[in-house]
Design an enzyme around this catalytic site. Structure first.
Site, short mmCIF file in Angstrom:
data_model
loop_
_atom_site.label_atom_id
_atom_site.label_comp_id
_atom_site.label_asym_id
_atom_site.label_seq_id
_atom_site.Cartn_x
_atom_site.Cartn_y
_atom_site.Cartn_z
N SER A 76 47.57 44.47 39.94
CA SER A 76 48.88 44.07 40.46
C SER A 76 48.78 43.07 41.61
CB SER A 76 49.66 45.31 40.93
OG SER A 76 48.93 46.01 41.94
N ILE A 123 47.18 37.32 40.47
CA ILE A 123 47.10 36.89 39.07
C ILE A 123 47.97 37.77 38.19
CG2 ILE A 123 45.56 36.68 37.08
CD1 ILE A 123 43.37 35.78 38.97
N CYS A 153 39.57 30.53 36.44
CA CYS A 153 40.60 29.51 36.69
C CYS A 153 39.97 28.12 36.75
CB CYS A 153 41.36 29.82 37.98
SG CYS A 153 40.35 29.87 39.48
N SER A 162 45.64 31.62 47.90
CA SER A 162 45.86 31.96 46.50
C SER A 162 44.76 32.86 45.95
CB SER A 162 45.95 30.69 45.65
OG SER A 162 44.69 30.07 45.53
N ALA A 163 43.75 33.14 46.76
CA ALA A 163 42.61 33.96 46.32
C ALA A 163 42.75 35.36 46.90
CB ALA A 163 41.29 33.33 46.78
N GLY A 164 43.13 36.31 46.04
CA GLY A 164 43.27 37.69 46.48
C GLY A 164 41.94 38.42 46.49
N GLY A 168 40.55 40.48 44.40
CA GLY A 168 39.82 40.45 43.14
C GLY A 168 39.06 39.15 42.96
N THR A 169 39.72 38.03 43.26
CA THR A 169 39.06 36.72 43.15
C THR A 169 37.88 36.64 44.10
OG1 THR A 169 41.12 35.63 42.50
CG2 THR A 169 39.40 34.24 43.44
#
Length: 314
Positions: free
Chosen positions: A12, A15, A130, A162-164, A166-167
């Site tokens: 959640s 992405i 990505c 933009s990188a949470g 998980g990334t």
């Protein structure tokens, strides 16, 4: 009956939330059946609940216990490479179609404009990364216009915002998976991938640089192939574009480059500068990395769902 295939998203974060909104607004053949997370306070789960999507914060175990789990046919995994291994095993046991948005690479690499529906019936398909979705089509575009791509290198620069989590947890897997896909899908004999998380304020749009060293084939053919590929990707990612004219440089015998695993090589160096503007379904337009990944996953799943619905109707 809605005439659509129910799907679930595991993850959640940025992405997963962007993908959920895309499915609800634009999908022809899919409808949301569940949003799955592990943080009960995540914005993604809160948004899903407000939109009427069934939610659970108990991860894959919570999904398996949901009343409508049996009706879900497609599951998108937007967690991490490590988590995907276990998630996939449980989902395969239950016969679910899995679209992997992590760099786990359990299933075959899939980029819509390169191999499209070739792997459509595989139980698990991997959407690379990505950066891979943005740049490997260009490596492939060069490859189809020449005799040989000796080397392909990509540098993906994305906004840090933009990188949470998980990334960020997948950085090593990003470089390994993307490098491999440059070779397997892009057609380069040797591939290398680099990702940069740019902390600039205000956040900068996704930018990608592609370098190839090729032999055989002329500049005009290469440039025409690149421009054709740009338009092909734009059909599902409208914000995808060349930043400036394609650049060429001859690498001659007087100054060959050394490529690990290959040795010294000469040829034509092609430099392709790209930017990807997002559709701003969740994060602002600078997050093109979300947009190209979720758009590619949605196109792939939508095509599979269309086939599934056609078979059910027959």
């Amino acid at each position: 009956m809605s005439g659509k295939v129910k799907c679930a998203i595991i993850g959640s974060g940025n992405i997963g939330t962007d993908l959920m909104i895309k499915i609800m607004r634009t999908s022809k053949n899919l409808e949301m059946g569940a949003m799955v997370g592990i943080d009960p306070n995540s914005d993604g789960l809160a948004r899903a609940a407000r939109l009427g999507v069934p939610v659970t914060h108990e991860g894959i175990e919570g999904l398996l216990k949901m009343a409508n789990y049996k009706d879900i046919r497609v599951v998108f995994d937007a967690t991490s490479a490590g988590a995907h291994v276990r998630n996939n095993a449980l989902l395969q046991r239950d016969g679910k179609k899995v679209i992997d948005l992590t760099p786990a690479a359990i299933g075959p690499f899939t980029i819509p404009v390169i191999n499209g529906d070739a792997n459509i019936n595989e139980p698990n398909v991997n959407m690379v990364t990505c950066g891979g979705q943005a740049t490997i089509p260009m490596v492939y575009a060069v490859r189809r216009a020449v005799e040989r791509v000796v080397y392909g290198e990509i540098v993906a620069s994305i906004s840090s915002k933009s990188a949470g989590p998980g990334t960020r947890a997948n950085i090593d897997e990003f470089t390994e998976t993307t490098s491999k896909a440059i070779e397997v899908l892009g057609g380069a004999e040797r591939g290398k991938a680099i990702i940069v998380l740019n902390p600039a304020e205000p956040p900068l749009i996704m930018r990608d640089t592609v370098f190839t060293l090729s032999q055989g084939g002329g500049r005009d053919a290469i440039e025409a192939s690149i421009l054709e590929m740009e338009q092909a990707v734009r059909k599902y990612v409208p914000g995808y574009r060349l930043k400036q004219k394609v650049q060429f440089e001859v690498i001659g015998d007087n100054a060959p480059v050394r490529i690990p695993g290959i040795g010294y090589a000469t040829g034509l160096k092609t430099t392709i500068l790209l930017e990807v503007e997002g559709a701003a379904h969740y994060l602002p337009a600078y997050a093109g990395n979300l947009d190209i990944m979720t758009s590619a996953a949605l196109v792939t799943a939508d095509h599979w769902a269309a086939q599934y619905l056609a078979k059910e109707a027959a």
